[in-house]
Design an enzyme around this catalytic site. Structure first.
Site, short mmCIF file in Angstrom:
data_model
loop_
_atom_site.label_atom_id
_atom_site.label_comp_id
_atom_site.label_asym_id
_atom_site.label_seq_id
_atom_site.Cartn_x
_atom_site.Cartn_y
_atom_site.Cartn_z
N LYS A 417 0.83 -1.21 0.00
CA LYS A 417 0.00 0.00 0.00
C LYS A 417 0.87 1.26 0.00
O LYS A 417 0.56 2.24 -0.70
CB LYS A 417 -0.94 -0.01 1.21
CG LYS A 417 -2.11 -0.99 1.06
CD LYS A 417 -3.04 -0.93 2.25
CE LYS A 417 -4.22 -1.89 2.11
NZ LYS A 417 -5.20 -1.46 1.09
N SER A 439 -8.73 -2.16 6.07
CA SER A 439 -9.57 -2.57 7.20
C SER A 439 -8.77 -2.73 8.48
O SER A 439 -9.35 -2.82 9.56
CB SER A 439 -10.26 -3.90 6.87
OG SER A 439 -9.30 -4.90 6.58
N HIS A 460 -12.75 3.20 4.55
CA HIS A 460 -12.93 1.77 4.72
C HIS A 460 -14.36 1.37 4.34
O HIS A 460 -15.31 1.60 5.11
CB HIS A 460 -12.63 1.36 6.17
CG HIS A 460 -12.84 -0.09 6.44
ND1 HIS A 460 -13.14 -0.58 7.69
CD2 HIS A 460 -12.82 -1.18 5.61
CE1 HIS A 460 -13.28 -1.90 7.63
NE2 HIS A 460 -13.10 -2.28 6.37
#
Length: 724
Positions: A417, A439, A460
């Protein structure tokens, strides 16, 4: 439909040269029209005057319309409904509204409800009291009776008149679900007589009422075949329909919600009776429902949702720019779901991944969702095709510079990420907001690699994106108010319920859910059966049990989240031995057709009988009882919910409850996790946790906040009021 706005909240009337009285609702103090008592009183005065003018020949017809550009009527004043706590008071209020609409119904000239935009609740009931209804063909024109979602029923004639107009089955479909009906379907089922062009709606409405005045009345309501009439217009047939409807209600609600059952009772008792008797039954039933605890809890949730929709306390929300272009990085099921959501709301989407197969899969997933919308008649084929045309994809970042927002939805690994976000930052506009759909991973740690960390926010989504309403908007240490506001506002525009949370392991929902799922593993290891554990959770009101939920989420995904929580919070989050053992079996849940349950082509086949032996679990004959199972599951969540508040993950008890209801399906009839804890009272919660700490282990050690509330004799909502 442009007309001077009135200076008063109540409706106004103009009579045109053809003798048509145009009664306009256009409250200058609200963005939508609301039928408050004052507004209804003013409406009654106009109707009584119209009656006299009709008898004297001064007017030949009446049109009820709205001066609002995008809405006909939002319904009754929900603030006023919340103030009603006595059944007799509720019945009286119902009878007053009924009397106003009876006056409308009894006018001796043709009456038309000209519906443009949303027509909800009392607005639908007003339209039912008119002789005719016409609707504009604008996308925003929809009819709904959402009272059942507030724990009540339509009490101004809707429960009585709708079955008489549409027939029993079509009426129950609206009354029991609260779902909205677009104009085209409203015409098909007989709710409106004509669908007219929005561009010339007032002129077309004028032609319609003049035709009724000059050419005489027309047949209204549903066109039903012989078989449908046989079923709905005979006593035996009605009993069959009502019995089947009751069975479906019990299946979907578990009997926890009195409103749909009361609707069935009133409809069954009213059909065939004179209107006055039917209205009396309806008014009495409304009064009874307004006095129920379930109604109070559902109203509480309604106001939590309204506060979230309005973004109470979100800095910069009023000046947030509109997102017209969205970039999505990561073309999995989640990426395809996000693309589908955005395109459904008119946003152009560009998907990027490193594999052609992934991009094709995301586009296919979005296409499947649009196709389901067509099959379920929520979209026309043309609407679905136009929405799908808004989505494109490829292996490069072409088009990302024009995006106001980019959502990263790649694999749940921090290193990946961070790399992807740094790549995206290098190619987008310097003002583009970046959102990570994580998450479990830290937004703060992702921001460390960015040159503009203030533009990174967590966003999220919960899976499946098109069904789950919650979006956790994660505010990192560096996240700017403007970036948070943009992500928040976009979530609302896409029909989601956003809750702003501080960065932290598991954020809010997964952190509270973690101990709940883990406790199910502990119970399993102590001899409770899978069926017992899940049955007790469902009996409490959860949409599914914790073991079934792990199958749905994916055992691998749940295990990863559990590991993150264990690392962050230590021994109290240590995974249960049964869950640790399960990880070594290769089972992934529904997606792999084997988990706690067996599946065949996606359909559950029941608990897997081999699991007991595979995990070497004890015999369930000596396991914890039903009361212990339920208490341990729910108290584990309450205790962690208290810890999230004391840690500042969110600022109010209402935010915890809204997130748990929208993100996990925590039973709305209980008002929310901490609302339920307040009903027990923190003193009782503390006592039960202390007992479990002694008998089960230190993971049930009471949160300091629970101890504090018990000591000062306060509730969660008293200590942490409001919602940001």
């Amino acid at each position: 439909m442009i007309s001077p706005r009135p200076s008063v909240a109540g409706p106004t009337q103009d009579v045109d040269p053809d003798g048509v009285a145009w009664i306009c609702f256009d409250d200058p103090g609200r963005s939508v029209n609301v039928l408050s008592q004052d507004v209804l009183t003013r409406f009654q005065e106009l109707l009584l005057a119209a009656r006299e003018d009709a008898l004297s020949g001064k007017i030949r017809g009446v049109v009820i319309w709205s001066g609002k550009e995008k809405g006909f009527m939002a319904g009754a004043d929900v603030e006023a409904i919340r103030e009603v706590d006595d059944p007799l008071q509720g019945e009286t209020a119902s009878r007053f509204g009924q009397s106003v609409f009876r006056t409308l119904e009894d006018l001796p000239v043709p009456t038309v409800a000209a519906v443009h935009g949303a027509c909800m609740g009392g607005g639908v009931e007003l339209s039912l009291a008119c002789r005719y209804r016409v609707a504009s063909d604008h996308d925003s024109t929809r009819f709904s009776l959402p009272e059942v979602q507030l724990g009540i029923l339509p009490g101004w004639g809707g429960t009585t008149r709708l079955p008489r107009l549409l027939g029993l089955q079509a009426a129950l479909d609206m009354l029991l679900t609260g779902k909205s009906v677009p104009a085209a379907k409203a015409r098909k089922v007989g709710l409106v007589e004509k669908v007219l062009p929005a561009a010339i709606f007032r002129e077309a409405t004028r032609e319609f009422i003049l035709a009724r005045i000059e050419d005489g009345p027309m047949v209204t309501g549903a066109t039903r075949g012989f078989g449908q009439r046989l079923l709905e217009d005979t006593a035996p047939g009605r009993r069959i329909v009502l019995r089947q409807a009751r069975k479906q209600v019990m299946k979907s609600t578990g009997g926890h919600y009195p409103a749909p059952l009361k609707i069935l009772e009133v409809v069954g008792a009213s059909l065939g009776r004179p209107l006055s008797q039917a209205l009396a039954l309806e008014a009495q039933a409304l009064g009874e429902l307004l006095g129920t605890k379930v109604c109070r809890e559902l109203l509480h949730i309604y106001f939590l949702r309204e506060a979230a929709r309005k973004g109470a306390g979100i800095e910069g929300l009023e000046t947030t720019p509109t997102v017209s272009r969205l970039g999505v990085v990561g073309a999995g099921v989640m990426g395809g779901g996000i693309a589908h959501l955005a395109a459904s709301h008119g946003v152009g989407v560009r998907i990027r991944d490193i594999r052609h197969e992934a991009v094709s899969g995301a586009l296919a997933h979005a296409g499947e969702l649009f196709q389901k919308g067509v099959e379920r008649r929520r979209l026309t084929r043309r609407e679905a095709d136009l929405a799908m045309e808004r989505i494109s994809g490829g292996l490069d970042y072409r088009g990302f510079r024009e995006a106001e927002l980019v959502v990263e939805a790649v694999v749940e690994r921090l290193d990946v990420k961070r790399q992807v976000l740094a790549e995206v930052e290098a190619v987008v506009n310097p003002t583009t907001v970046l959102a990570t759909n994580t998450s479990t991973l830290s937004v703060n740690e992702m921001a460390e690699v960015l040159e503009r960390p203030q533009l990174l926010v967590g966003m999220h989504f919960f899976n499946p994106v098109h069904r789950m309403p919650l979006v956790e908007v994660i505010r990192g240490k560096a996240s700017s108010p403007d970036a948070v506001a943009l992500v928040y506002a976009q979530s609302v525009k896409w029909g989601k319920v956003p809750v702003v949370v501080r960065d932290g392991p598991g954020f809010l929902v997964n952190r509270i859910l973690g101990p709940y799922l883990n406790e199910a593993g502990h119970l399993l290891g102590e001899g409770a059966s899978m069926a017992e554990i899940d049955r007790e959770a469902v009996a409490f009101g959860m949409p599914m049990g914790p073991l079934r939920l792990m199958d749905e989420v994916g055992i691998d995904v749940a295990s990863h989240a559990g590991a993150v929580l264990h690392e962050a919070f230590g021994s109290r989050m240590e995974p249960a031995a049964a869950l640790t053992a399960l990880q070594g079996t290769g089972r992934t849940g529904r997606k792999g057709e084997l988990g706690f349950y067996r599946y065949s082509h996606g359909k559950e086949q029941g608990p897997d009988p081999d699991l007991l032996e595979l995990l070497e679990l004890p015999n369930s004959a000596n396991g914890p009882g039903a009361d212990a199972i339920r208490a341990r599951l729910i108290l584990a969540m309450i205790n962690e919910g208290a810890r999230t508040l004391q840690d500042g993950i969110v600022a109010s008890a209402g935010e915890v409850d809204l997130a748990m209801i929208m993100g996990t399906g925590f039973p709305p009839f209980r008002g929310g996790l901490l609302r339920f804890a307040d009903e027990l009272h923190p003193r009782m919660v503390l006592s039960r946790l202390q007992e479990l700490e002694k008998s089960v282990g230190p993971r049930f050690a009471p949160a300091p906040l629970v101890e504090e509330l018990a000591r000062i004799d306060a509730t969660f909502y008293q200590r942490y009021p409001g919602i940001r």
